[in-house]
Design an enzyme around this catalytic site. Sequence first.
Site, mmCIF file in Angstrom:
data_model
loop_
_atom_site.group_PDB
_atom_site.id
_atom_site.type_symbol
_atom_site.label_atom_id
_atom_site.label_comp_id
_atom_site.label_asym_id
_atom_site.label_seq_id
_atom_site.Cartn_x
_atom_site.Cartn_y
_atom_site.Cartn_z
ATOM 1 N N LYS A 81 6.439 8.825 -22.295
ATOM 2 C CA LYS A 81 6.743 7.419 -22.040
ATOM 3 C C LYS A 81 7.975 7.276 -21.144
ATOM 4 O O LYS A 81 8.926 8.054 -21.259
ATOM 5 C CB LYS A 81 6.971 6.740 -23.397
ATOM 6 C CG LYS A 81 7.046 5.233 -23.395
ATOM 7 C CD LYS A 81 7.069 4.732 -24.832
ATOM 8 C CE LYS A 81 7.156 3.217 -24.921
ATOM 9 N NZ LYS A 81 7.079 2.749 -26.320
ATOM 10 N N SER A 157 4.129 -0.833 -26.575
ATOM 11 C CA SER A 157 4.641 -0.489 -25.275
ATOM 12 C C SER A 157 4.301 0.939 -24.829
ATOM 13 O O SER A 157 4.655 1.333 -23.720
ATOM 14 C CB SER A 157 6.175 -0.659 -25.287
ATOM 15 O OG SER A 157 6.775 0.156 -26.302
ATOM 16 N N SER A 181 4.072 -0.021 -31.373
ATOM 17 C CA SER A 181 3.983 0.405 -29.977
ATOM 18 C C SER A 181 3.194 1.686 -29.756
ATOM 19 O O SER A 181 2.831 1.998 -28.623
ATOM 20 C CB SER A 181 5.386 0.563 -29.387
ATOM 21 O OG SER A 181 6.004 -0.693 -29.238
#
Length: 483
Positions: A81, A157, A181
């Site tokens: 990420k 996310s 997320s």
Amino acid sequence: MQDALWQMTAAAQAAAVRSGEVSAVELVESHLDRIATVNPQVNAVTQLLAERAREAAARTDRSRAAGGTPGSLAGVPFTVKETTAIEGVPTTFGVERFRDLVASADAPPVARLRAAGAIPVGHANVPTLILAGMHTRSELFGDTANPWDPGRTPGGSSGGDAVAVATGMAALGLGNDSGGSIRVPAQFCGVAGLKPTTGRFPADHRFLGPDDPGPASQMLVTDGPLARSVADLRLAYEVLAGTDPRDPRSVPVPAYGDPLPGPVKVAVVADPGGHGVHPAVLSAVQAAAEALREAGYDVREVADVPRLDEALDAYGRITVTEFAPAWPAVRTLLGAGGDRYIGMAMERTPPASAEEFMKLMGTWLNVRRSWAEFLDEYPLLLGPSFTEPPVEPGLESRDRAGRDRVASGMRLCTVTSFVGVPAVAVPTGVVDGLPCGVQVVGRAFREDLCLDAAQAVEDRLGVLTPIDPVRVHGLARTGRRSR
């Protein structure tokens, strides 16, 4: 065989490299070819590390040829990420101003995966600064498309990692989760994801410079893996668990606990708080419950989870209070419209006074106590990660009704992050062309129980990915796999 390497599980990929059946270089090249083919359609991999990955793969092969013992994830490509540091690569958070913010060292989970032989092939997209909403759209890299339907969000996310894993661009993704997320993108993209207990995996969530964030950011955010199978999650879990002096929160608890006596009890709550659940998600929970019954679990429907609405209110007030002093500066980084999601929360929830904040910290501990008592009776809880099928991109930032709908949809994720307990998201099937799934929540530091139950669900309901993405033009669905 090389054309099929990216389709293999992470476990099979590592086994093939360890045995010499394939080289790590061949495995990495297969994934780089897959990225070249698929990423233009979905825009999930942001900073591609092709040459670095090739060099790491070559080192793996040389070590093996010299008699070295490859690690449990030898040669396995993974994405990271955009919030998590890879040495020598910018950690951009999807923000233009951070384009050149080069990391001086790997974050602890990246270092652990590397030590086990895994190879980072690139960063993966996030919502701008992970604050612009649930949909994976960043100022720096643009929108990431859900590979099942470009008219639906992949979630966030950690949406970039979920898409990369679902489409075979990487065998594993390293995301993080402070309220869904990892688990929401897993449900929306048809993959599995693990949110560990707070303190199970060492991490470093300092943003800029040496200062650590406040208590909410310290306690709510946990790094965790995404994969196409529960067995691959387990491999990553075993590598990531442990302590690290860079993270004093990490706890030296064994990765596997003692077996529980008798059939393990599972509480089923399809509609946490009674706020509504979509029929497709209700059916997914029911299918997973039946799978667990067939596997010998003692599955029982219960009225509700403990203190949901109270916990959600406390979560919101604590996070807003901690975040409020930085908001004027932060909102300037979010770009046009990127501040709407957090802005609506700030308007609705005023920061607490010092006295109120101290009381909220007591409420936080008290809610955790209630959940510990609940999970003492029911070691596992089965419910949705999101109470609807994948929604349209940007719904949460469109208006207050959209934001409230998304916040409600992820409410079980939010409260379990607040409590700090582990959860595994696992797919259950496809409904109207879109993946559906559930999460299995467990007692603190009993990720092993969650993984066992998720494996039982997967064994009976199948694996949905890797898939070829739906094409943006014409919406032609191609190559979908279900086994």
